[in-house]
Design an enzyme around this catalytic site. Structure first.
Site, mmCIF file in Angstrom:
data_model
loop_
_atom_site.group_PDB
_atom_site.id
_atom_site.type_symbol
_atom_site.label_atom_id
_atom_site.label_comp_id
_atom_site.label_asym_id
_atom_site.label_seq_id
_atom_site.Cartn_x
_atom_site.Cartn_y
_atom_site.Cartn_z
ATOM 1 N N GLY A 34 27.578 -10.554 6.471
ATOM 2 C CA GLY A 34 27.663 -10.607 7.538
ATOM 3 C C GLY A 34 27.127 -12.317 8.075
ATOM 4 O O GLY A 34 26.661 -13.087 8.721
ATOM 5 N N ASP A 48 32.189 -10.036 8.082
ATOM 6 C CA ASP A 48 31.436 -9.250 9.064
ATOM 7 C C ASP A 48 31.990 -8.272 9.727
ATOM 8 O O ASP A 48 32.969 -7.264 9.345
ATOM 9 C CB ASP A 48 31.168 -10.752 10.255
ATOM 10 N N ASP A 84 31.391 -2.999 7.598
ATOM 11 C CA ASP A 84 30.148 -2.619 8.126
ATOM 12 C C ASP A 84 29.595 -2.557 6.516
ATOM 13 O O ASP A 84 29.713 -1.787 5.583
ATOM 14 C CB ASP A 84 30.206 -1.384 8.864
ATOM 15 N N MET A 85 28.684 -3.014 6.796
ATOM 16 C CA MET A 85 27.658 -3.454 5.127
ATOM 17 C C MET A 85 26.149 -2.316 5.032
ATOM 18 O O MET A 85 26.543 -1.942 3.868
ATOM 19 C CB MET A 85 26.793 -4.966 5.395
ATOM 20 N N LYS A 117 22.430 -14.749 4.176
ATOM 21 C CA LYS A 117 21.973 -15.361 4.363
ATOM 22 C C LYS A 117 21.053 -14.940 6.059
ATOM 23 O O LYS A 117 22.384 -14.701 6.970
ATOM 24 C CB LYS A 117 22.104 -16.340 4.987
ATOM 25 N N HIS A 125 16.595 -9.611 7.466
ATOM 26 C CA HIS A 125 14.805 -9.971 8.099
ATOM 27 C C HIS A 125 14.986 -9.520 8.964
ATOM 28 O O HIS A 125 14.227 -8.606 10.063
ATOM 29 C CB HIS A 125 14.365 -11.905 7.985
ATOM 30 N N GLU A 175 16.327 -15.971 2.702
ATOM 31 C CA GLU A 175 15.274 -15.576 3.788
ATOM 32 C C GLU A 175 14.050 -16.319 3.545
ATOM 33 O O GLU A 175 13.554 -17.397 2.290
ATOM 34 C CB GLU A 175 15.410 -14.431 3.691
ATOM 35 N N GLU A 218 9.818 -11.249 9.639
ATOM 36 C CA GLU A 218 10.119 -11.950 8.063
ATOM 37 C C GLU A 218 8.869 -11.315 6.988
ATOM 38 O O GLU A 218 8.376 -9.968 6.657
ATOM 39 C CB GLU A 218 9.144 -13.582 8.272
#
EC number: 2.1.1.4
Length: 382
Positions: free
Chosen positions: A218, A241, A261-262, A275, A279, A308, A347
């Site tokens: 990402g 990404d 695509d992750m 990073k 979240h 995060e 979070e």
């Protein structure tokens, strides 16, 4: 004075103290409530300063003197009367300072460390102006008005999340269909990366012994990976990404842009950097992403570096000074952002991170404090 009289005297004093505390709380509340009535003025005035490039106009003024209202209004092509009111507000908020000119005949404005963080033209790792502009777009503001609907909705998710309810699709699909918003997301993430990656790099030395390849999952524009390979030049970096993001990614030395695509798979590498991605997702999706990360790295040296927030478990009992309190406040605000702008994102506390990491198969991890809103979580393959 008898012991009985002393006891009654102390009781009366205690009652008086309690009354004073109640009155003090009432007086404080009568003032504090106004920040919830007009709180939007803070962000609107800051956005105005960014739009008009007021910090840049002050910084670039040829005179070493404070910039007078007349000079500033000319520099930014603004109405003096309206600009005076905006600057009066921003000075009161501590964003700018108003001080006398050297001759003492007038006053003028000067920048502060805070106003310099509103410079849209500055890419020095301090400015968060792109983030302010992104969060103040009509598209990102509108979902906030639907926050109560998701809070009161059934747990089964029959009520769409705020962003989906306003725009008819989730934020990622909307960004893919609206390149202007996708660009703003990428620039907001990049400006935060310029700020936080040096802190992360400072906490990483020794972690990359034997690591020759690293994927930023990402990674957006690729700027984050570009900074990391400069810091650790023996590493070959991959910026990973979605196709529409990679299409506009930067071409940087030592970084290869890879689309994918992750949720499907992640390119094989020695280490992964991820990073402000996890979240955005609920536990189920977060675990899936982490499992794919684990599969992508080798058993011996493989590690996943997660940047995060970690929300404190015990609320204010964990806070030791004003800076800690402010950092925790930002983390809690971010959690509200996740509720307003994502479908399932949140979070997490350390206990919640422990759950998703162990469910993904990471038996060992550590958390390193980088004196920031975010922390560095290092999950080891073995």
């Amino acid at each position: 004075m008898s012991s009985d009289q002393l006891s009654k005297f102390l009781d009366r004093n205690k009652m008086e103290d309690n009354k004073r505390k109640v009155l003090d709380e009432e007086a404080k509340a009568s003032l504090d409530i106004w920040k919830y009535v007009f709180g939007f003025a803070d962000i609107a005035a800051a956005k105005c300063a960014i739009d008009l490039k007021i910090p840049e106009a002050i910084e670039n003024h040829p005179s070493s003197q404070p910039v007078t209202l007349a000079e500033l209004s000319s520099a930014v092509s603004a109405s003096p009367s309206h600009l005076r009111r905006i600057m009066r507000f921003l000075v009161h908020q501590g964003i700018f300072k108003e001080i006398p000119t050297k001759d003492g005949l007038a006053t003028g404005y000067v920048n502060t460390p805070l106003s310099r963080r509103l410079m849209i033209t500055r890419r020095d790792g301090k400015s968060l102006a792109p983030f302010v502009l992104f969060e103040t777009t009509p598209e990102m503001l509108a979902p906030w008005l639907r926050l109560s609907s998701v809070v009161s909705s059934p747990v089964n998710g029959s009520t769409p999340p705020p962003f989906d309810a306003v725009h008819g699709k989730d934020v990622w699909s909307f960004a893919q269909d609206n390149p202007f918003l996708s660009d703003m997301i990428n620039e907001a993430m990049a400006c935060d990366a310029r700020r936080v990656v040096p802190r992360v790099a400072g906490a990483c030395h020794g972690l990359f012994d034997g690591v020759t390849t690293m994927v930023d999952v990402g990674g957006g524009t690729g700027e984050t990976m570009g900074m990391l390979v400069k810091e650790f030049p023996w590493i070959k970096g991959f910026n990973f990404d979605l196709p529409h993001v990679i299409e506009v990614a930067e071409v940087l030395d030592g970084v290869e842009n890879v689309e994918g695509d992750m949720f499907d798979s992640i390119p094989a590498c020695d280490a992964i950097f991820i990073k402000w991605v996890l979240h955005d997702w609920g536990d189920k999706d977060c675990i899936k992403i982490l499992k794919n990360c684990k599969e992508a790295v080798p058993p011996n040296i493989g590690k996943v570096l997660i940047v995060e927030s970690v929300i404190g478990e015990n609320k204010k009992t964990m806070i030791v000074d004003e800076r800690d309190e402010k950092l925790e406040h930002v983390r809690l605000m971010l959690d509200m952002v996740m509720m307003a702008h994502t479908s399932t994102g949140k979070e997490r506390t350390l206990k919640e991170w422990d759950f998703v990491l162990k469910e993904a198969g990471f038996a060992r991890y550590e958390v390193r404090d980088i004196d920031d809103v975010q922390s560095l979580i290092i999950a080891y393959r073995s």
